[in-house]
Design an enzyme around this catalytic site. Structure first.
Site, mmCIF file in Angstrom:
data_model
loop_
_atom_site.group_PDB
_atom_site.id
_atom_site.type_symbol
_atom_site.label_atom_id
_atom_site.label_comp_id
_atom_site.label_asym_id
_atom_site.label_seq_id
_atom_site.Cartn_x
_atom_site.Cartn_y
_atom_site.Cartn_z
ATOM 1 N N GLN A 41 0.830 -1.204 0.000
ATOM 2 C CA GLN A 41 0.000 0.000 0.000
ATOM 3 C C GLN A 41 0.868 1.260 0.000
ATOM 4 O O GLN A 41 2.071 1.205 0.262
ATOM 5 C CB GLN A 41 -0.897 0.009 1.257
ATOM 6 C CG GLN A 41 -0.117 -0.185 2.557
ATOM 7 C CD GLN A 41 -0.909 -0.897 3.628
ATOM 8 O OE1 GLN A 41 -2.126 -0.965 3.582
ATOM 9 N NE2 GLN A 41 -0.223 -1.426 4.634
ATOM 10 N N ASP A 96 -0.260 0.416 13.480
ATOM 11 C CA ASP A 96 0.084 1.700 14.111
ATOM 12 C C ASP A 96 0.227 1.561 15.625
ATOM 13 O O ASP A 96 0.719 2.469 16.292
ATOM 14 C CB ASP A 96 -0.962 2.779 13.772
ATOM 15 C CG ASP A 96 -2.354 2.346 14.175
ATOM 16 O OD1 ASP A 96 -2.639 2.290 15.381
ATOM 17 O OD2 ASP A 96 -3.168 2.029 13.286
ATOM 18 N N GLU A 115 0.421 -8.226 11.754
ATOM 19 C CA GLU A 115 0.370 -7.127 10.778
ATOM 20 C C GLU A 115 1.035 -7.603 9.489
ATOM 21 O O GLU A 115 2.124 -8.178 9.527
ATOM 22 C CB GLU A 115 1.075 -5.897 11.381
ATOM 23 C CG GLU A 115 1.473 -4.805 10.419
ATOM 24 C CD GLU A 115 0.317 -4.126 9.682
ATOM 25 O OE1 GLU A 115 -0.627 -3.637 10.337
ATOM 26 O OE2 GLU A 115 0.369 -4.095 8.435
ATOM 27 N N ASP A 146 0.048 -12.254 6.876
ATOM 28 C CA ASP A 146 -1.329 -11.985 6.465
ATOM 29 C C ASP A 146 -2.253 -12.556 7.549
ATOM 30 O O ASP A 146 -2.163 -13.751 7.882
ATOM 31 C CB ASP A 146 -1.564 -12.674 5.113
ATOM 32 C CG ASP A 146 -2.972 -12.440 4.587
ATOM 33 O OD1 ASP A 146 -3.878 -12.084 5.362
ATOM 34 O OD2 ASP A 146 -3.159 -12.632 3.368
ATOM 35 N N GLY A 147 -3.114 -11.728 8.086
ATOM 36 C CA GLY A 147 -4.007 -12.151 9.166
ATOM 37 C C GLY A 147 -4.847 -13.360 8.779
ATOM 38 O O GLY A 147 -5.103 -14.245 9.592
ATOM 39 N N ASP A 164 -8.445 -4.987 13.635
ATOM 40 C CA ASP A 164 -8.141 -3.569 13.388
ATOM 41 C C ASP A 164 -7.615 -3.452 11.953
ATOM 42 O O ASP A 164 -6.476 -3.084 11.714
ATOM 43 C CB ASP A 164 -7.099 -3.087 14.405
ATOM 44 C CG ASP A 164 -6.924 -1.581 14.356
ATOM 45 O OD1 ASP A 164 -7.728 -0.893 13.697
ATOM 46 O OD2 ASP A 164 -5.965 -1.083 14.980
ATOM 47 N N SER A 165 -8.486 -3.793 11.033
ATOM 48 C CA SER A 165 -8.102 -3.846 9.620
ATOM 49 C C SER A 165 -8.279 -2.476 8.982
ATOM 50 O O SER A 165 -8.977 -1.623 9.513
ATOM 51 C CB SER A 165 -9.017 -4.824 8.907
ATOM 52 O OG SER A 165 -10.352 -4.402 9.082
ATOM 53 N N ASP A 167 -9.375 -0.666 5.062
ATOM 54 C CA ASP A 167 -10.581 -0.817 4.230
ATOM 55 C C ASP A 167 -10.591 -2.103 3.418
ATOM 56 O O ASP A 167 -9.547 -2.690 3.156
ATOM 57 C CB ASP A 167 -10.687 0.389 3.301
ATOM 58 C CG ASP A 167 -11.139 1.594 4.082
ATOM 59 O OD1 ASP A 167 -10.747 1.706 5.243
ATOM 60 O OD2 ASP A 167 -11.891 2.394 3.539
ATOM 61 N N PRO A 171 -4.796 -5.206 0.751
ATOM 62 C CA PRO A 171 -4.440 -6.349 1.602
ATOM 63 C C PRO A 171 -5.509 -6.711 2.621
ATOM 64 O O PRO A 171 -5.556 -7.825 3.124
ATOM 65 C CB PRO A 171 -3.158 -5.873 2.306
ATOM 66 C CG PRO A 171 -3.176 -4.386 2.224
ATOM 67 C CD PRO A 171 -3.895 -4.059 0.939
HETATM 68 N N1 SAM Z 1 -8.112 2.003 12.492
HETATM 69 C C1 SAM Z 1 -7.731 1.882 11.212
HETATM 70 C C2 SAM Z 1 -8.629 2.348 10.132
HETATM 71 O O1 SAM Z 1 -9.530 1.673 9.685
HETATM 72 O O2 SAM Z 1 -8.382 3.453 9.719
HETATM 73 C C3 SAM Z 1 -6.997 0.648 10.895
HETATM 74 C C4 SAM Z 1 -5.618 0.921 11.275
HETATM 75 S S1 SAM Z 1 -4.367 -0.182 11.048
HETATM 76 C C5 SAM Z 1 -3.180 0.950 10.435
HETATM 77 C C6 SAM Z 1 -4.767 -1.262 9.719
HETATM 78 C C7 SAM Z 1 -3.614 -2.194 9.412
HETATM 79 O O3 SAM Z 1 -4.074 -3.423 8.890
HETATM 80 C C8 SAM Z 1 -2.611 -1.654 8.412
HETATM 81 O O4 SAM Z 1 -1.400 -1.415 9.043
HETATM 82 C C9 SAM Z 1 -2.512 -2.738 7.352
HETATM 83 O O5 SAM Z 1 -1.204 -2.928 6.849
HETATM 84 C C10 SAM Z 1 -3.004 -3.945 8.135
HETATM 85 N N2 SAM Z 1 -3.514 -5.013 7.281
HETATM 86 C C11 SAM Z 1 -4.194 -4.891 6.129
HETATM 87 N N3 SAM Z 1 -4.476 -6.099 5.638
HETATM 88 C C12 SAM Z 1 -3.966 -7.013 6.496
HETATM 89 C C13 SAM Z 1 -3.941 -8.430 6.512
HETATM 90 N N4 SAM Z 1 -4.497 -9.137 5.540
HETATM 91 N N5 SAM Z 1 -3.338 -9.035 7.562
HETATM 92 C C14 SAM Z 1 -2.769 -8.315 8.564
HETATM 93 N N6 SAM Z 1 -2.751 -6.972 8.576
HETATM 94 C C15 SAM Z 1 -3.349 -6.326 7.565
#
Ligand code: SAM
Length: 282
Positions: A41, A96, A115, A146-147, A164-165, A167, A171
């Site tokens: 991203q 974060d 993460e 990957d979660g 805490d994903s 959009d 990913p």
């Molecule tokens: N509160 C936030 C929001 O919706 O604005 C979410 C914050 S947090 C930064 C989201 C995190 O999920 C990102 O750092 C992203 O890299 C991670 N992420 C995205 N897809 C993922 C996956 N498949 N497995 C694990 N982490 C993932």
């Protein structure tokens, strides 16, 4: 589970995120601190006079130093005050570190942060001061994965899982699917709880209804709650609390001291939904 589905994303040089084609939020950028594409991203951090450091992923606001507490306290504390004895926790996403910071306020035994993007971790360590001490906490394990894959492969079991994903594009897409929640359920201990963010009650009403329909097939208790989040679309955000027996309003303990937003009165009122949302969900 989305901030902004099909419309133009942020014109980040001006710190502008469109929530509809004709309205949105803007930030004056005092300093651009970081802008790079990771394999997953586009990651940007800038300083805004009012909100402090702001993190954007693919042009969408994830967190700001000034208002992070609304979202992170409300993602974490409702499950922690409702669970009879939370010991082992999982945070999926959340690079974060805001959710991790809130989890570690409780005397839990273990928290695993999964993460996908190590670059989010590195950037957040530098620009969001809470992350580094949380990663050094002996109760924390950081897994870069990957979660979805992690959930499919782990033999660990958790009392609380917090999703805490970002959009449901890029990913994060797999973290918004019913089959992911089915797998999550298999990773819960008895009395387990899952909490996830599900989007703006104003902009994403239809998708929240669909989420309810599919999660109702998996969990006995599917309860939605709302919190203000000033920098998210519409200014308020919706979360879902999932369990097979633990009722969210049967609280077992006080929250930790030092919180900015959450208390037990807020907890109770957060589950009272406005008519337009209630009617949609009925
Ligand atoms: N509160 C936030 C929001 O919706 O604005 C979410 C914050 S947090 C930064 C989201 C995190 O999920 C990102 O750092 C992203 O890299 C991670 N992420 C995205 N897809 C993922 C996956 N498949 N497995 C694990 N982490 C993932």
């Amino acid at each position: 589970m989305t901030k902004n589905k099909s419309i133009k994303r942020t014109d980040s040089p001006e710190g502008r995120e469109y929530h509809t084609p004709s309205a949105g939020i803007f930030f004056k950028i005092k300093n651009l601190l970081y802008r790079q594409n990771s394999p997953y991203q586009k990651i940007e951090v800038f300083k805004n006079e009012y909100f402090g450091n702001v993190l954007l992923l693919d042009g969408l606001v994830q967190t700001t130093e000034r208002d992070e507490f609304f979202y992170h306290e409300m993602l974490v504390h409702p499950a922690l005050v409702a669970h009879p004895a939370p010991q082992d926790l999982l945070v999926v996403g959340g690079g974060d570190g805001g959710a991790l910071k809130e989890v570690l306020r409780f005397p839990i035994k273990y928290v695993c942060l999964v993460e996908i993007d190590p670059q989010v971790i590195e950037v957040s360590k530098k620009y969001f001061p809470w992350l580094l001490p949380c990663l050094k906490d002996q109760r924390t394990e950081l897994v870069i994965a990957d979660g979805r894959k992690f959930i499919e492969e782990t033999d660990k079991r958790f009392d609380i899982i917090l999703v805490d994903s970002s959009d449901p594009v890029g990913p994060s897409a797999s973290l918004h699917q019913k089959r992911f929640y089915k797998k999550l359920k298999n990773c819960l201990n008895r009395n387990g709880i899952v909490v996830a963010q599900v989007g703006s009650p104003f902009f994403h009403l239809e998708s929240i209804k669909q989420i309810r329909t599919s999660l109702k097939e998996l969990f006995k208790i599917v309860s939605f709650y709302i919190s203000p989040v000033p920098t998210y679309p519409g200014g308020s955000w919706c979360f879902v609390f999932l369990s097979d027996g633990i009722h969210p309003l049967h609280t077992r303990r006080d929250p930790p001291s030092g919180l900015n937003y959450f208390n037990l009165d807020i907890h109770r009122s957060a589950f009272s939904l406005p008519n337009f949302l209630k009617e949609k969900l009925e």
